[in-house]
Every structure is written in structure tokens, then in C-alpha cells.
Motif scaffolding. Structure first.
Motif, PDB file in Angstrom:
ATOM      1  N   ARG A 251       0.828  -1.204   0.000  1.00  0.00           N
ATOM      2  CA  ARG A 251       0.000   0.000   0.000  1.00  0.00           C
ATOM      3  C   ARG A 251       0.866   1.259   0.000  1.00  0.00           C
ATOM      4  NH1 ARG A 251      -2.561   0.181   4.628  1.00  0.00           N
ATOM      5  NH2 ARG A 251      -1.768  -1.745   5.539  1.00  0.00           N
TER       6      ARG A 251
ATOM      7  N   ARG B 209       2.102   1.945  -3.583  1.00  0.00           N
ATOM      8  CA  ARG B 209       1.078   2.559  -4.438  1.00  0.00           C
ATOM      9  C   ARG B 209       0.942   4.047  -4.112  1.00  0.00           C
ATOM     10  NH1 ARG B 209      -2.635  -1.031  -6.731  1.00  0.00           N
ATOM     11  NH2 ARG B 209      -3.462   0.852  -7.701  1.00  0.00           N
TER      12      ARG B 209
ATOM     13  N   SER C 256       1.743   7.094  -6.910  1.00  0.00           N
ATOM     14  CA  SER C 256       0.516   7.714  -7.398  1.00  0.00           C
ATOM     15  C   SER C 256       0.712   9.151  -7.895  1.00  0.00           C
ATOM     16  CB  SER C 256      -0.560   7.685  -6.307  1.00  0.00           C
ATOM     17  OG  SER C 256      -1.754   8.282  -6.771  1.00  0.00           O
TER      18      SER C 256
ATOM     19  N   TYR D  97      -2.672   2.436 -13.180  1.00  0.00           N
ATOM     20  CA  TYR D  97      -1.893   1.297 -12.700  1.00  0.00           C
ATOM     21  C   TYR D  97      -2.610   0.030 -13.161  1.00  0.00           C
ATOM     22  CZ  TYR D  97       0.782  -1.404  -9.232  1.00  0.00           C
ATOM     23  OH  TYR D  97       1.622  -2.288  -8.585  1.00  0.00           O
TER      24      TYR D  97
END
Length: 228
Positions: free
Chosen positions: A205, A208, A212, A219
Motif C-alpha cells: 500500500r 502505491r 501515485s 496502474y
């Protein structure tokens, strides 16, 4: 399947992978070929991909070749190949096996095939877990040019952290040869439970979240099974 609709990578029939030497791996060239056949041509598509994979494995300079079918879209496939060096890959592109594959694919293709040539970025020898029933994930990570270095650092950390996740067989990061800000991530997991646990891990997490702000496209993560 067009990769501009699939920004991706990152593997496909479980074949016995030949483990290259450290020198070979440093110079290895990787090719990911995305194939989409018409929904009513899945069976002949699978047969063709198997034939192609077996032919690849016999070519000089080939280190490994896998053919995978997307689980959620069974008419979409990917072939991932590793070659000793760029010269071996280029020779493969001119081989009779490649020409035969392309000719036979045309009548059943739902879209032009898409080839991506990559170089190794973070590649380590896989673990010894059984690959029977393994789940494969290919992800194309596309960031804006200004975010390339930050993305590379994040991918390096992921390659280390993911190797410790339960059920991980391998995690490879490739860099597209002609676009340094595009990366292919190829993962192998013992089963879907292990993959789901990895998706919920804190480091996944965090990765990501880091990429971002510099993402250049959606993605795109696709889950595959090997063609048997």
C-alpha cells in the motif's frame, strides 16, 4: 490486446525455467508479447501459444519462456521470454518460429499483438517453492519522466520487501528498453491467498501511495495462470 489500453509486464505455461548465470542475467534481454485472440478462438490460440513456447525454448540463447493466460479474460495471453543478450533476442525476432507464430496468429487475433522489449532492473533468482498451480501477476508501471528515479527507488524497495512475503516465488522488475520511465513487474505466487495477503501488506500500500503522484497512466495489474 493493445498495451496502450493495458499499460502493464513485471510469467505464463509453467515450463522448467533455466536459471541463467549472474553474467547472463546482467546482459539478458526480456520480451513480453501480449496477445488477444477472438473469444471464439481461445482453443486454437492456446494451441498456437504452446507451440510457440516450445519452439522458443529450443532456440540458441533462450534462457526461459513462459506462456500465460489471463484468468479473468481467457482470450488474452502474454508470453514472457528471457534471452542471453540483445543479439539473441534480435535473432529470435527473425527466426522461422517467430514468423510462423505471427502468420498463424493473424486469422484469429482480436487485436494486433504488442511486444515490449525490456532490460533487467531488479531481478533475483526465484525461490524453490513449487510452481504447480501458481498465480502470476504482470503489472505495467508507467510514470512521468520526472518521476522515473523516485519510481525506481520505490520498485527497488518493493523487490526487497516482497521477497519476504509468505508465498512469494519471485518478483522481477524490468525496465522498458525504449522508455526508461516504463517498467514491467512480474510476480509469481504460490496461490491466490498469498497474492491477496501481499496486496494488503503495508509495504504494498505504501508503494502505491508513493508512485501515485507521478503516475503517467492507470496502474494496470493483470492476473494470469500458466498454460499447461
Amino acid at each position: 490486446m493493445r498495451l496502450f489500453l493495458l499499460p502493464v509486464i513485471g510469467m505464463f505455461i509453467v515450463t522448467a525455467a533455466l536459471v541463467p548465470s549472474a553474467h547472463a542475467q546482467n546482459n539478458a534481454a526480456y520480451l513480453a508479447t501480449y496477445v488477444e485472440v477472438m473469444p471464439n478462438a481461445v482453443a486454437p490460440g492456446i494451441a498456437l501459444l504452446k507451440q510457440y513456447r516450445e519452439a522458443i525454448l529450443k532456440e540458441d540463447g533462450n534462457l526461459r519462456a513462459k506462456a500465460l493466460a489471463e484468468i479473468d479474460r481467457p482470450n488474452r495471453f502474454v508470453v514472457v521470454e528471457a534471452w542471453r543478450d540483445k543479439a539473441a533476442l534480435e535473432a529470435h525476432g527473425q527466426s522461422a518460429a517467430t514468423s510462423k507464430f505471427r502468420d498463424k496468429l493473424k486469422p484469429i487475433a482480436d487485436a494486433p499483438y504488442d511486444e515490449r522489449v525490456n532490460n533487467a532492473l531488479y531481478v533475483a533468482q526465484g525461490k524453490n517453492e513449487s510452481q504447480s498451480g501458481a498465480i502470476y501477476v504482470l503489472t505495467h508501471v508507467d510514470v512521468i519522466p520526472a518521476g522515473k528515479d523516485d519510481c525506481m527507488a520505490a520498485l527497488k524497495a518493493m523487490s526487497v520487501d516482497t521477497a519476504s512475503d509468505a508465498g512469494n516465488i519471485s518478483y522481477e522488475v524490468l525496465q522498458q528498453a525504449n522508455r526508461g520511465n516504463h517498467f514491467t513487474v512480474i510476480e509469481a505466487w504460490t496461490d491466490r491467498k498469498a497474492l491477496d495477503a501481499h496486496a494488503m501488506a503495508a509495504h504494498t500500500r505504501a508503494f502505491r501511495e508513493k508512485i501515485s503522484p507521478v503516475a503517467g497512466a492507470l496502474y494496470d495489474e493483470r492476473i494470469y495462470k500458466a498454460l499447461n
